[in-house]
Design a protein around this motif. Sequence first.
Motif, short mmCIF file in Angstrom:
data_model
loop_
_atom_site.label_atom_id
_atom_site.label_comp_id
_atom_site.label_asym_id
_atom_site.label_seq_id
_atom_site.Cartn_x
_atom_site.Cartn_y
_atom_site.Cartn_z
N LEU A 5 0.82 -1.21 0.00
CA LEU A 5 0.00 0.00 0.00
C LEU A 5 0.86 1.26 0.00
O LEU A 5 0.60 2.22 -0.74
CB LEU A 5 -0.93 -0.01 1.22
CG LEU A 5 -2.04 -1.06 1.21
CD1 LEU A 5 -2.70 -1.16 2.58
CD2 LEU A 5 -3.09 -0.72 0.15
N VAL A 6 1.90 1.26 0.83
CA VAL A 6 2.79 2.42 0.89
C VAL A 6 3.52 2.61 -0.44
O VAL A 6 3.68 3.74 -0.92
CB VAL A 6 3.81 2.24 2.04
CG1 VAL A 6 4.85 3.36 2.01
CG2 VAL A 6 3.08 2.25 3.38
N SER A 7 3.92 1.51 -1.07
CA SER A 7 4.63 1.59 -2.35
C SER A 7 3.74 2.17 -3.44
O SER A 7 4.18 3.00 -4.24
CB SER A 7 5.13 0.21 -2.74
OG SER A 7 5.82 0.24 -3.97
N ASP A 8 2.48 1.74 -3.50
CA ASP A 8 1.57 2.29 -4.49
C ASP A 8 1.26 3.76 -4.23
O ASP A 8 0.98 4.52 -5.15
CB ASP A 8 0.26 1.49 -4.50
CG ASP A 8 0.33 0.26 -5.41
OD1 ASP A 8 1.12 0.29 -6.38
OD2 ASP A 8 -0.38 -0.71 -5.13
N LEU A 22 12.01 0.91 -0.94
CA LEU A 22 13.22 0.10 -1.00
C LEU A 22 14.32 0.71 -0.13
O LEU A 22 14.98 0.01 0.65
CB LEU A 22 13.69 -0.02 -2.45
CG LEU A 22 14.71 -1.10 -2.77
CD1 LEU A 22 14.18 -2.48 -2.41
CD2 LEU A 22 15.09 -1.05 -4.26
N ARG A 23 14.51 2.02 -0.24
CA ARG A 23 15.56 2.67 0.55
C ARG A 23 15.22 2.66 2.04
O ARG A 23 16.09 2.43 2.88
CB ARG A 23 15.76 4.09 0.05
CG ARG A 23 16.42 4.18 -1.33
CD ARG A 23 16.73 5.62 -1.69
NE ARG A 23 17.52 5.72 -2.91
CZ ARG A 23 17.08 6.22 -4.06
NH1 ARG A 23 15.82 6.66 -4.16
NH2 ARG A 23 17.87 6.28 -5.12
N THR A 24 13.96 2.93 2.37
CA THR A 24 13.55 2.91 3.78
C THR A 24 13.75 1.53 4.39
O THR A 24 14.25 1.38 5.51
CB THR A 24 12.08 3.33 3.92
OG1 THR A 24 11.91 4.65 3.40
CG2 THR A 24 11.63 3.30 5.37
N ALA A 25 13.34 0.49 3.63
CA ALA A 25 13.48 -0.88 4.14
C ALA A 25 14.94 -1.27 4.30
O ALA A 25 15.31 -1.92 5.29
CB ALA A 25 12.77 -1.85 3.19
N LEU A 26 15.80 -0.88 3.36
CA LEU A 26 17.23 -1.20 3.48
C LEU A 26 17.84 -0.51 4.69
O LEU A 26 18.62 -1.11 5.45
CB LEU A 26 17.97 -0.78 2.21
CG LEU A 26 17.81 -1.71 1.00
CD1 LEU A 26 18.34 -1.05 -0.26
CD2 LEU A 26 18.51 -3.05 1.24
N ALA A 27 17.49 0.77 4.88
CA ALA A 27 18.01 1.49 6.05
C ALA A 27 17.50 0.85 7.34
O ALA A 27 18.27 0.65 8.30
CB ALA A 27 17.59 2.96 5.97
N GLY A 28 16.22 0.54 7.38
CA GLY A 28 15.65 -0.09 8.58
C GLY A 28 16.23 -1.46 8.84
O GLY A 28 16.50 -1.83 9.98
N ALA A 29 16.43 -2.25 7.75
CA ALA A 29 17.00 -3.59 7.91
C ALA A 29 18.43 -3.51 8.45
O ALA A 29 18.83 -4.32 9.29
CB ALA A 29 16.98 -4.32 6.57
N ARG A 63 8.15 3.21 -5.32
CA ARG A 63 8.91 1.98 -5.06
C ARG A 63 10.26 2.27 -4.39
O ARG A 63 10.66 1.58 -3.46
CB ARG A 63 9.20 1.23 -6.36
CG ARG A 63 8.09 1.09 -7.37
CD ARG A 63 6.73 0.84 -6.89
NE ARG A 63 5.84 0.54 -8.01
CZ ARG A 63 4.53 0.55 -7.92
NH1 ARG A 63 3.95 0.87 -6.77
NH2 ARG A 63 3.78 0.25 -8.96
N LEU A 64 10.95 3.29 -4.90
CA LEU A 64 12.30 3.54 -4.41
C LEU A 64 12.31 4.01 -2.96
O LEU A 64 13.22 3.66 -2.19
CB LEU A 64 13.00 4.57 -5.30
CG LEU A 64 13.91 4.01 -6.39
CD1 LEU A 64 15.08 3.27 -5.79
CD2 LEU A 64 13.17 3.10 -7.35
N ILE A 65 11.32 4.78 -2.57
CA ILE A 65 11.30 5.25 -1.17
C ILE A 65 11.08 4.07 -0.23
O ILE A 65 11.66 4.01 0.86
CB ILE A 65 10.23 6.34 -0.96
CG1 ILE A 65 10.41 6.98 0.42
CG2 ILE A 65 8.81 5.78 -1.13
CD1 ILE A 65 9.53 8.20 0.63
#
Length: 389
Positions: free
Chosen positions: A70-73, A81-88, A77-79
């Motif tokens: 839902l957030v991606s739509d 992906l970047r947020t998830a990578l930083a959080g991970a 997509r890039l926000i």
Amino acid sequence: MTQQPPPEPVYAVPDSALRFIGFLSFFDRYGTPPMLLALSLGTSLDFSQAVQLIAAYSLFYAIGQPLWGLVSDRFGRLIVLRTALAGAGIGALASIMFSDYVPLLVARCFTGLMFGALYPTLLTLLGDTRQGVERARGLSDLQIYSSLGTTLATVSAGALATSLDWRLVFALPAVGCVAALYSLRRVREPQHPRTGFSLVAALRPMNLALYTIVFLEGALLMGLLTYVVPALQHTGVSVGLAGILGCGFAIGVILGARLMRRLVARFSRTWLIGCGGLMLCGAFLPSAFWPSAFSYTVTALLLGATNAIMHSSMQGWATDIAPDARATTVSFFVFSLFAGASVATYLSAAMAEQGHYAQIFGYGLVLSLVLVFVAAGTHELWRKNTSAN
């Protein structure tokens, strides 16, 4: 001296970045199970608490899927992906800092939530930026590298945790997240329709049919894969050799993905789903009727090939079925896959405890026959309806 202009941004994630992030997400997801004993010995956790870390990680990995879609739509997509990578990366670092049960549990839950966003976002990006055969080949490449991540984690995580330190297994994904973020530094958001929170579009009747089919596929393909290594050990194979033979799954994925790159240019997706489904039936057949170390190894190999041919075709269907809610649809698709795997493992746990692996794979054979007809038939119906419109 003239100043050089800044480099132009690119609007497609480089293939190397896609493959590396796919590798990274599966390395972290499958890195903890092989080091359960080392984790229980090197921390204040007992063995059951170490197992609970995996269960909690998997739970948050799965339940975050619809939210990320839902957030991606809505935002891009890039926000995500970047947020998830930083959080991970933050979650992986937090996992290193703690050795007590509660803070480590929280850290792994957060890490699972973040890593859970990566793979469906990669699928969505492929759907946004590629078409037809190129998309199918991109999905095959992604499967190869995610399988390599699974294999490397399975083979090396236990050895690293035992011979060096369990923290290293969590530290490596943190470093990988930094490298992945760097690889995306010039990438800009690809163009795709912004539809807001497209929940209704992702819950159309045909979408629901797809989620139901992939729920069953996840139960058979991922849920029963869990029992290949224990079944090998049940035949008397040593723990180390069972792990190596179980890696036949990864070999099957790699070989199947290479074959898939040739098949997608010649055959329809419906045909590929049906062919992959028959391969799934063939995977369970020897282990159901002639259980042995050899038959279980064949099962692992053919499950991997099925994953490369049938499941990648199902992934392609998920990226096509609702372009106006692609990320949300893909996230529900991935959630259904993991939910099916979890339910299958839960329902068959009692049989596995008693060593009835042939019976488990026998049920898998029967349900695979159902799956191949339902999946291929439903896709063909969707294809005809789409062509008519």
